[in-house]
Design a protein around this motif. Structure first.
Motif, PDB file in Angstrom:
ATOM      1  N   GLN A   1      -5.674   2.485   3.012  1.00  0.00           N
ATOM      2  CA  GLN A   1      -4.692   3.323   3.689  1.00  0.00           C
ATOM      3  C   GLN A   1      -5.307   4.014   4.904  1.00  0.00           C
ATOM      4  O   GLN A   1      -4.656   4.143   5.950  1.00  0.00           O
ATOM      5  CB  GLN A   1      -4.114   4.343   2.709  1.00  0.00           C
ATOM      6  CG  GLN A   1      -3.228   3.707   1.653  1.00  0.00           C
ATOM      7  CD  GLN A   1      -2.808   4.675   0.569  1.00  0.00           C
ATOM      8  OE1 GLN A   1      -3.575   5.576   0.201  1.00  0.00           O
ATOM      9  NE2 GLN A   1      -1.609   4.504   0.042  1.00  0.00           N
TER      10      GLN A   1
ATOM     11  N   LEU B   1       0.819  -1.214   0.000  1.00  0.00           N
ATOM     12  CA  LEU B   1       0.000   0.000   0.000  1.00  0.00           C
ATOM     13  C   LEU B   1       0.855   1.266   0.000  1.00  0.00           C
ATOM     14  O   LEU B   1       0.395   2.324  -0.410  1.00  0.00           O
ATOM     15  CB  LEU B   1      -0.932   0.003   1.218  1.00  0.00           C
ATOM     16  CG  LEU B   1      -2.158  -0.902   1.122  1.00  0.00           C
ATOM     17  CD1 LEU B   1      -2.826  -1.028   2.481  1.00  0.00           C
ATOM     18  CD2 LEU B   1      -3.137  -0.369   0.086  1.00  0.00           C
ATOM     19  N   ASP B   2       2.095   1.137   0.452  1.00  0.00           N
ATOM     20  CA  ASP B   2       3.022   2.270   0.443  1.00  0.00           C
ATOM     21  C   ASP B   2       3.766   2.403  -0.881  1.00  0.00           C
ATOM     22  O   ASP B   2       4.640   3.270  -1.021  1.00  0.00           O
ATOM     23  CB  ASP B   2       4.040   2.141   1.579  1.00  0.00           C
ATOM     24  CG  ASP B   2       3.387   2.234   2.949  1.00  0.00           C
ATOM     25  OD1 ASP B   2       2.359   2.940   3.062  1.00  0.00           O
ATOM     26  OD2 ASP B   2       3.894   1.620   3.899  1.00  0.00           O
TER      27      ASP B   2
END
Length: 198
Positions: A128, A67-68
Motif C-alpha cells: 500500500q 489491496l483496498d
C-alpha cells in the motif's frame, strides 16, 4: 533496453519453453513474503513476446481481493484490453517501471484499456505504501504466497518479478514481458492489441 526482436509466431508451448530456459539463478523460494527493506528479487529472462491472434490461449480464471479490500474477478474486464503486471514492493525493477505503467494507464484508459496488478509475495502495508508513493491508481490483487501467479504456469515464469501480460478483448493472452518495461516498450506490445477490431 529495447528488445531486439518481437517474435510473431510463438505458440504458448514455445512461451513455456522460453520461460523455463530464462529462469534466473537468483530464484527465491515461494515461502512467506519478504519483510520491508528486503531488496531480493527474481530476474526474468528479458523476453518480450507477442502472440498472433490465431495462436492465443485464454487467460486463467483470476479472482481475489484487492489491496483496498475489494473483491476482484478478471472476468469482469471481458471486452477490454487488460495489462496484467506482477510486482512486489521489495522489487527494485518494479519501482523503476511503476511510473511508466501508471503513465500508460492514464494515456490508454479512454481507449478501453484496464491495468491490474498482482502484488505477490509481499506485505500488505508495504504494498500500500508503494502504491501511494508511485500514485498507482489501478487495482492490485493480493497474492501473498504466489498462488495466483502459479495459475499462469507455462505462460509466466512464476519466479519472474516483475512480469507483464497483455490480454486481448476476448480474454486471451496477446503478449508477455518477463522483465521491467518502459512506457515505450509497453506501448510497443500494447498498441497493436488496442488497435485490433473488437
Amino acid at each position: 533496453m529495447s528488445p531486439s526482436r518481437y517474435p510473431r509466431a510463438l505458440g504458448l508451448a514455445a512461451l513455456g519453453v522460453a520461460a523455463a530456459l530464462g529462469l534466473s539463478a537468483c530464484a527465491q523460494d515461494a515461502g512467506p513474503a519478504p519483510r520491508g527493506g528486503d531488496t531480493r528479487y527474481v530476474a526474468g529472462s528479458g523476453v518480450v513476446e507477442s502472440v498472433p491472434a490465431a495462436e492465443r490461449k485464454p487467460v486463467p480464471r483470476l479472482t481475489g481481493t484487492t489491496l483496498d479490500g475489494e473483491p476482484f474477478d478478471l472476468a469482469d474486464y471481458r471486452g477490454k484490453v487488460v495489462v496484467l503486471n506482477v510486482w512486489a514492493s521489495w522489487c527494485p525493477p518494479c519501482r523503476a517501471e511503476a511510473p511508466y505503467l501508471e503513465r500508460v494507464y492514464q494515456e490508454t484508459r479512454s481507449k478501453g484499456v484496464e491495468f491490474v496488478g498482482i502484488d505477490t509475495r509481499d506485505q500488505k502495508a508495504s504494498a500500500q505504501a508503494f502504491e501511494r508513493s508511485f500514485k498507482i491508481s489501478y487495482p492490485s490483487v493480493v497474492d501473498p504466497y504466489g498462488e495466483l501467479v502459479l495459475k499462469f504456469n507455462g505462460v509466466l515464469t512464476p519466479q519472474a518479478i516483475p512480469s507483464t501480460l497483455v490480454i486481448d478483448r476476448q480474454g486471451r493472452i496477446a503478449a508477455r514481458a518477463l522483465r521491467a518495461l518502459t512506457d515505450t516498450e509497453l506501448r510497443k506490445i500494447l498498441d497493436p492489441v488496442v488497435a485490433e477490431t473488437p
